[in-house]
Each structure stands twice: as C-alpha cells, then as structure tokens.
Design a protein around this motif. Sequence first.
Motif, PDB file in Angstrom:
ATOM      1  N   HIS A   1       0.817  -1.214   0.000  1.00 16.64           N
ATOM      2  CA  HIS A   1       0.000   0.000   0.000  1.00 16.64           C
ATOM      3  C   HIS A   1       0.854   1.269   0.000  1.00 16.64           C
ATOM      4  N   VAL A   2       1.904   1.283   0.764  1.00 20.06           N
ATOM      5  CA  VAL A   2       2.697   2.512   0.825  1.00 20.06           C
ATOM      6  C   VAL A   2       3.569   2.701  -0.409  1.00 20.06           C
ATOM      7  N   GLN A   3       3.877   1.636  -1.160  1.00 19.47           N
ATOM      8  CA  GLN A   3       4.774   1.767  -2.301  1.00 19.47           C
ATOM      9  C   GLN A   3       4.083   1.778  -3.658  1.00 19.47           C
ATOM     10  N   VAL A   4       2.863   1.272  -3.725  1.00 22.44           N
ATOM     11  CA  VAL A   4       2.136   1.274  -4.997  1.00 22.44           C
ATOM     12  C   VAL A   4       1.902   2.731  -5.415  1.00 22.44           C
ATOM     13  N   PRO A   5       2.067   3.035  -6.698  1.00 23.42           N
ATOM     14  CA  PRO A   5       1.849   4.417  -7.153  1.00 23.42           C
ATOM     15  C   PRO A   5       0.446   4.922  -6.823  1.00 23.42           C
ATOM     16  N   GLU A   6       0.364   6.220  -6.620  1.00 28.26           N
ATOM     17  CA  GLU A   6      -0.921   6.833  -6.269  1.00 28.26           C
ATOM     18  C   GLU A   6      -1.986   6.573  -7.329  1.00 28.26           C
ATOM     19  N   ALA A   7      -1.577   6.538  -8.575  1.00 35.68           N
ATOM     20  CA  ALA A   7      -2.534   6.298  -9.655  1.00 35.68           C
ATOM     21  C   ALA A   7      -3.187   4.929  -9.531  1.00 35.68           C
ATOM     22  N   ALA A   8      -2.512   4.001  -8.866  1.00 40.10           N
ATOM     23  CA  ALA A   8      -3.044   2.640  -8.699  1.00 40.10           C
ATOM     24  C   ALA A   8      -3.688   2.453  -7.324  1.00 40.10           C
TER      25      ALA A   8
ATOM     26  N   LEU B   1       0.068   4.803  -1.935  1.00 50.10           N
ATOM     27  CA  LEU B   1       0.568   6.102  -1.469  1.00 50.10           C
ATOM     28  C   LEU B   1       1.777   6.586  -2.258  1.00 50.10           C
ATOM     29  N   GLY B   2       2.421   5.719  -3.003  1.00 48.99           N
ATOM     30  CA  GLY B   2       3.527   6.115  -3.859  1.00 48.99           C
ATOM     31  C   GLY B   2       4.800   6.511  -3.139  1.00 48.99           C
ATOM     32  N   TYR B   3       5.031   5.991  -1.952  1.00 50.06           N
ATOM     33  CA  TYR B   3       6.238   6.325  -1.201  1.00 50.06           C
ATOM     34  C   TYR B   3       7.439   5.622  -1.815  1.00 50.06           C
ATOM     35  N   GLY B   4       8.589   6.280  -1.726  1.00 51.30           N
ATOM     36  CA  GLY B   4       9.839   5.671  -2.148  1.00 51.30           C
ATOM     37  C   GLY B   4      10.284   4.623  -1.135  1.00 51.30           C
ATOM     38  N   VAL B   5      11.348   3.923  -1.467  1.00 55.62           N
ATOM     39  CA  VAL B   5      11.822   2.822  -0.637  1.00 55.62           C
ATOM     40  C   VAL B   5      12.203   3.290   0.770  1.00 55.62           C
TER      41      VAL B   5
END
Length: 193
Positions: free
Chosen positions: A25-32, A35-39
């Motif tokens: 959830h935290v790493q999946v891109p916001e468009a998907a 949250l789009g967080y980096g590593v």
Amino acid sequence: MPLAILRIFLTMAINGGNLFVLSLHVQVPEAAGGLGYGVLRAGLVFLPASLSFGVVSLLWRRVPAHRQPALPTAGLLLTAAALLATGLLLRDGAAIGAPTMAVFALTGAALALAYGPTLTGALAQVRPEEAADASGVTMMPTQLGMLTGIAAIGTLYLNRGDPWPAMVALALIATAAAAAGAVARPATWVKRR
C-alpha cells in the motif's frame, strides 16, 4: 502446547499479512490506489512498529507473574483494535501521519504481547532434553503463519486494492485467536506466589 502453536501461527499470520499489505500500500503508485512512497520513506513507516515490538519483547517479563498469562489475549485484542484503526486511517488513501504512526507502534507492541509470552509459555512446559525439538515445533508455525498471512491477506488486498478489507480480516483473525485462548483457559505456566 497445541493452543500455543495455534496462537503462534495466527499471530505470525497477522504479522505477515499486515506487513505485506502495508508494504504494498505505501509503495504502490498513487494512480493505482497506493501512497507512492519511495523505498526509504516506506521503510521508515515501519520503524514505530519495529521499535515497539522490540521494546515490548524485551520488557514484557516485568509484568507481575500472575498477570503474564493474560498478555497474549490482551495483545491479540489490542492488535485487532489497532488493525481496525489502521484500516480506517488508510481507507481513503490518506497519507501516513502521526496518528497512523502511533497506531503502527501500538500494533507492534500488541503483536509482541501476543507472541513473546505465548512462545515462552510453550517452551517453558518442555523438558530440557526436548528443548531442541520443541524449538523446531514452535518455529514451524512461525514461518508457516507468516507465509499463510502473506498469501491469504495479500490475495485479499491485491484483489481489492484497498487495505480496509485486509485489516478487517486480520482483526477478525486476532479476535478469534484471543477467543480461542480465553475459552481454552490452559494451565498457567507461571507459578503463583
């Protein structure tokens, strides 16, 4: 020991499922829907849970001996509450802020209360000459629990793309594990004074 094995399995299934879902959830891109967080930022999100799990794992023995048998049930119930709070906080795609980090810390502490005393209690019942075998028997549900949690709860998350259903499922598992211990009322492994 069978109840302890079940609780170890379920606690680690909860842990594995929770960590997997949150990692995605935290790493999946916001468009998907993530949250789009980096590593690095994603890794830091797990710091409160990791630290609280470690601290509670080291300190739970300071609880008075007559209260220690209640720790796993309390830990599982706190875990259920924390997972529901996590699901609510992340439900609408909100960024992870201080309240969410505090709930993550509570989740780590609660899982430590569920795991540490259960494992210790199971191994305390074993004769020293059977310790190696007992260690293997208790490590197997740890590993299988993590695997099962990742597979089952991960599948739920990946099919829904929303952490809420996964957190509800994990909270139900925690509640069932707590209820199993409350109903079974195993012989206490701590001598009362």
